[in-house]
Design a protein around this motif. Structure first.
Motif, PDB file in Angstrom:
ATOM      1  N   ILE A  35     -54.246  -0.407  -2.464  1.00 39.08           N
ATOM      2  CA  ILE A  35     -55.060  -0.444  -3.526  1.00 39.08           C
ATOM      3  C   ILE A  35     -55.397   1.062  -3.925  1.00 39.08           C
ATOM      4  O   ILE A  35     -54.724   2.023  -3.376  1.00 39.08           O
ATOM      5  N   ILE A  81     -63.457  -0.893  -3.129  1.00 36.41           N
ATOM      6  CA  ILE A  81     -63.110  -2.245  -2.259  1.00 36.41           C
ATOM      7  C   ILE A  81     -64.489  -2.914  -2.093  1.00 36.41           C
ATOM      8  O   ILE A  81     -64.574  -4.092  -1.557  1.00 36.41           O
ATOM      9  N   LYS A  82     -65.599  -2.150  -2.020  1.00 35.82           N
ATOM     10  CA  LYS A  82     -66.865  -2.923  -1.923  1.00 35.82           C
ATOM     11  C   LYS A  82     -67.614  -3.609  -2.826  1.00 35.82           C
ATOM     12  O   LYS A  82     -68.473  -3.926  -2.584  1.00 35.82           O
ATOM     13  N   ASP A 118     -55.984  -1.724   2.256  1.00 34.78           N
ATOM     14  CA  ASP A 118     -57.232  -2.379   2.811  1.00 34.78           C
ATOM     15  C   ASP A 118     -56.962  -2.868   4.145  1.00 34.78           C
ATOM     16  O   ASP A 118     -56.004  -3.049   4.554  1.00 34.78           O
ATOM     17  N   SER A 119     -58.083  -3.692   4.674  1.00 32.52           N
ATOM     18  CA  SER A 119     -57.919  -4.329   6.005  1.00 32.52           C
ATOM     19  C   SER A 119     -56.960  -5.680   6.037  1.00 32.52           C
ATOM     20  O   SER A 119     -56.446  -6.082   7.086  1.00 32.52           O
ATOM     21  N   ASP A 176     -61.689  -0.871   7.042  1.00 30.47           N
ATOM     22  CA  ASP A 176     -61.999  -1.192   5.684  1.00 30.47           C
ATOM     23  C   ASP A 176     -60.708  -0.625   4.952  1.00 30.47           C
ATOM     24  O   ASP A 176     -60.324  -0.995   3.778  1.00 30.47           O
ATOM     25  N   LEU A 177     -60.438   0.703   5.311  1.00 32.13           N
ATOM     26  CA  LEU A 177     -59.484   1.465   4.255  1.00 32.13           C
ATOM     27  C   LEU A 177     -58.495   2.338   5.199  1.00 32.13           C
ATOM     28  O   LEU A 177     -59.260   2.916   6.222  1.00 32.13           O
ATOM     29  N   GLU A 198     -62.356   5.156  -3.045  1.00 34.35           N
ATOM     30  CA  GLU A 198     -61.548   4.179  -2.943  1.00 34.35           C
ATOM     31  C   GLU A 198     -62.296   3.155  -1.996  1.00 34.35           C
ATOM     32  O   GLU A 198     -62.277   1.651  -2.110  1.00 34.35           O
ATOM     33  N   LEU A 199     -63.353   3.573  -1.350  1.00 35.63           N
ATOM     34  CA  LEU A 199     -64.073   2.899  -0.355  1.00 35.63           C
ATOM     35  C   LEU A 199     -65.367   2.038  -1.288  1.00 35.63           C
ATOM     36  O   LEU A 199     -65.368   0.755  -1.023  1.00 35.63           O
TER      37      LEU A 199
END
Length: 160
Positions: A134, A158-159, A128-129, A34-35, A154-155
């Motif tokens: 980001i 993005i979620k 990110d993936s 994810d990160l 940061e996680l």
């Protein structure tokens, strides 16, 4: 907390680099996470080297949360040719610090995109993936605890 100037690059882009062991590394390195925390360092930078054990702990502890750590060692590739002395030093740093994450030697594509213009080490940014850059970029070394707070922020972004 110092932040680096915003880069105009919004993606990491395509690249074909190698790690310090000679294995090919491409932009696909980001796909399974994810990160990814991307830490740009040099072998001569004391704060950079001192930070690597913290990053190694984060890499192993946060893998289950979809987080990866990648190091880009800037001084091994000297204008297109590998400096064997600095490569040996990068290998020694990885071994001494217990870092099992990739130490990437940047290719021209990386050098001409997101890495262009970096003048202070270490600098860290997030991908990110999908290869999108980001959040903020950070100049200077951080403790493990500081990095975990930043990673969680940061996680979360993005979620959302």
């Amino acid at each position: 907390m110092l932040s680096a100037p915003k880069s105009t690059d919004t993606t990491i882009g395509e690249f074909k680099a190698q790690d310090i062991f000679g294995n090919e590394i491409t932009e696909n390195i980001f796909m399974d996470y994810d990160l990814t925390l991307v830490n740009i360092f040099t072998t001569w930078c004391s704060p950079c080297v001192a930070e690597i054990p913290h990053l190694a702990e984060i890499d192993s502890e946060m893998e289950g949360k979809g987080v990866n750590v990648v190091g880009i060692v800037m001084d091994v590739n000297d204008k297109g040719s590998i400096n064997e002395e600095k490569l040996a030093k990068a290998n020694a740093i990885a071994k001494k610090t217990g870092a099992e994450f990739e130490f990437i030697i940047p290719d021209d594509a990386l050098r001409k995109s997101r890495l262009k213009g970096i003048s202070a080490y270490p600098e860290t940014f997030f991908v990110d993936s999908k290869g999108n850059i980001i959040g903020d970029a950070y100049v200077g070394a951080r403790s493990k605890e500081e990095w975990i707070k930043i990673i969680e922020k940061e996680l979360k972004s993005i979620k959302e």
